[in-house]
Scaffold this active site. Structure first.
Site, mmCIF file in Angstrom:
data_model
loop_
_atom_site.group_PDB
_atom_site.id
_atom_site.type_symbol
_atom_site.label_atom_id
_atom_site.label_comp_id
_atom_site.label_asym_id
_atom_site.label_seq_id
_atom_site.Cartn_x
_atom_site.Cartn_y
_atom_site.Cartn_z
ATOM 1 N N LYS A 7 0.861 -1.183 0.000
ATOM 2 C CA LYS A 7 0.000 0.000 0.000
ATOM 3 C C LYS A 7 0.901 1.237 0.000
ATOM 4 O O LYS A 7 1.914 1.265 0.725
ATOM 5 C CB LYS A 7 -0.857 -0.064 1.267
ATOM 6 C CG LYS A 7 -1.854 1.029 1.510
ATOM 7 C CD LYS A 7 -2.635 0.729 2.807
ATOM 8 C CE LYS A 7 -3.732 1.718 3.085
ATOM 9 N NZ LYS A 7 -4.531 1.338 4.279
ATOM 10 N N SER A 66 -9.402 0.884 3.406
ATOM 11 C CA SER A 66 -8.645 1.743 2.518
ATOM 12 C C SER A 66 -7.546 1.022 1.744
ATOM 13 O O SER A 66 -7.001 1.590 0.786
ATOM 14 C CB SER A 66 -8.007 2.881 3.317
ATOM 15 O OG SER A 66 -7.059 2.365 4.233
ATOM 16 N N SER A 118 -9.345 -1.338 7.577
ATOM 17 C CA SER A 118 -8.836 -1.097 6.226
ATOM 18 C C SER A 118 -8.043 -2.236 5.592
ATOM 19 O O SER A 118 -7.795 -2.205 4.382
ATOM 20 C CB SER A 118 -7.979 0.169 6.214
ATOM 21 O OG SER A 118 -8.779 1.308 6.312
#
Lengths: 478, 68
Positions: A80, A155, A179
């Protein structure tokens, strides 16, 4: 070798170690797949193809020379874009950070490099790990490989999408209110939020210091345990990093469920909030599987879900505003609308309310510990709803509080999302398996037994994989 | 401030105090929604909870000491 792209970490590691597979061959197959399909799914912000091939060649040379480092040696992964990687921008998917350059690797990246893993690039997220799928940022949002019109969760959206799409067998995510587990749920993969402090936050752009967790995302439970072992461990640079060593998650991974006592927090999805009937069917069937494997499952009660949500959201809003205060004041228009709307409430939270939320957190932690004292683990839903349309802002906002993941950010205890099958519309369903602090070995053991019995994980069997689109007609609109 | 209801003038003044004039000018509806959310009181804690006996996170200086 027919399906390198959906090879698991464990399968790939076995082939790499015995030299039946070259890390270069595996990496090239994944780079080809990313080039062919990622323009439709936007999982990657940056593909580091040259670096990946260099690292794969180095891994191949070492393995050939008999210097096998372990089960991640030569295994490709993505991170990420909230993890620092030396020399690269940590954009957090935000125009505010696009000129940033990291001067050191995040702890988790460093650990994976030491393990010999192959870095494939940075993947998409919701801006600053909050907000939602946004169309007013320099990069488009990641799409769900099971249906690109639907939300892949967030996320850590690019991590989830990249795994389901067969772009990588392992990815790093972060989890403050769910997330890691939200994209794991929406994309039909496995994602854990470990015990708070088990994985260092050093080199990870913060969202909410006291709720942030780093977690691995994979397609199988065994792979997740392997990845967790690689990145867990004390980091003196992170004051929240625990000195307690991670338990051995692989030793008892396949020990089965006979005699285990599992609680189910049903009231989250039967009383506290409305849940999609397919999600409820998924976990109900899963509980039957757990019982069939020899576990005793009984309902337990804790505080209603809205109180956990209130606690998490108050702490989240106050701490995240403290991080972004200057930019929210001086350049609010540079945030995506959803991000801005998530950060602004923090400006209005008084010190008293924040302290009361931390006190409430302590009370909820004690309550959870008491409720689970006689249990080996608990299960509950992850998402109460199915993935919504990615561009339906109202529907995205509705999903924020219709989830039971943030509960375990409040407790700081481990929780893994595992797939439980599919909805009638063909979207992945999931449940969470959660335990007490540092109970990752037990959480993984239950997850492994369930997934093996239910056969719900994506594998090299094409029937378990999403069918990707190479050239969507709507891509040009982005 | 525990009452979530707030007049337009109160909101304007509050935004001025908080340095949110720009956000208020550009996104008045979002700022109003944020104020209502932020000012809303916290839900009631579990019955056994006694706030005066339950401190928030305890500061532990030892956690900031690095290994030699």
């Amino acid at each position: 070798m027919t399906d390198l792209v959906y090879l698991s970490v464990a399968e790939g590691a076995a082939l790499l170690r015995t030299k039946k597979l070259s890390p270069v061959e595996w990496t090239k197959a994944l780079l080809d797949r990313i080039a062919a399909f990622d323009p439709s799914y936007n999982a990657f912000l940056v593909v580091t193809a040259e670096r990946a091939l260099d690292e794969a060649k180095a891994a191949e040379a070492e393995i050939t020379a008999g210097k096998w480092r372990g089960p991640l040696h030569g295994v490709p992964y993505a991170a990420k874009d909230i993890f620092d990687v030396t020399g690269m921008a940590t954009t957090c998917h935000s125009k505010i950070r696009k000129d940033h350059r990291a001067t050191a690797d995040a702890f988790a990246i460093h650990k994976l490099t030491e393990a010999g893993a192959v870095f494939m690039g940075k993947v998409a997220l919701h801006e600053f790990a909050t907000g939602g799928p946004a169309f007013d940022l320099p990069w488009p949002p990641a799409r769900n490989p099971w249906n690109r019109d639907l939300h892949p969760g967030g996320s850590s959206s690019g991590s989830g999408a990249a795994l389901a799409a067969g772009f990588v067998p392992m990815a790093l995510g972060t989890d403050t209110g769910g997330s890691v587990r939200n994209p794991a749920t929406c994309c039909g993969i496995v994602g854990i939020k470990p015990t708070y402090g088990a994985v260092s936050l050093s080199g990870v752009f913060p969202l909410t210091h006291s709720l942030d967790h780093v977690g691995p995302m994979t397609r199988t439970v065994e792979d997740n345990a392997i990845a967790f072992h690689a990145i867990a461990g004390h980091d003196p640079a992170d004051p929240t990093s625990t000195r307690q060593p991670a338990g051995n998650c692989l030793k008892y991974l396949k020990a089965g469920l006979k005699g285990l006592r599992i609680g189910v927090i049903e009231h989250f999805y039967t009383e506290d909030a409305a849940a999609d009937p397919d999600q409820v069917r998924g976990i109900t069937d899963a509980i039957d599987v757990l019982r069939g494997l020899g576990a005793t499952v009984r309902p337990i009660r804790v505080s209603p879900l809205p109180l956990w949500t209130d606690c998490n959201r108050t702490i989240h809003a106050a701490e995240s505003f403290a991080i972004h205060e200057r930019d929210v004041r001086e350049r609010p228009e540079d945030f995506a609308m959803l991000t801005r709307n998530r950060l602004l409430p923090g400006a209005f939270i008084s010190a008293s309310k924040y302290i009361k939320a931390q006190q409430l957190r302590a009370a909820l932690c004690r309550q959870f510990a008491e409720a689970t004292r006689e249990l080996d683990a608990v299960v509950t839903l992850s998402s109460l709803l199915l993935p919504c349309k990615i561009d339906d802002t109202a529907a995205v906002l509705k999903t924020y509080d219709q989830q039971a993941r943030l509960v375990f950010n409040v407790t700081g205890t481990p929780a893994v999302s595992v797939p439980t099958g599919f909805s009638r519309s063909g979207m992945p369903l999931a449940m969470q398996i959660a335990g007490r602090s540092f109970a990752e070995p037990m959480v993984y053991r239950i997850a492994q037994a369930y997934c093996e019995a239910a056969g719900t994980c994506i594998s090299t069997d094409p029937k378990t994989q999403p069918r990707l689109l190479a050239a969507p007609s709507t891509a040009a609109a982005e | 401030m525990s009452d979530a209801s707030i007049s337009p003038e109160q909101l304007r003044q509050l935004c001025e105090q908080l340095g949110l004039q720009r956000a208020f000018k550009l996104y008045p509806d979002a700022v109003r929604a944020a104020a209502e959310r932020g000012l809303r009181p916290l839900g009631d804690p579990p019955g056994s909870h006694v706030a005066t006996a339950a401190p928030a996170a305890v500061f532990n200086p030892a956690r900031f000491e690095r290994d030699p």
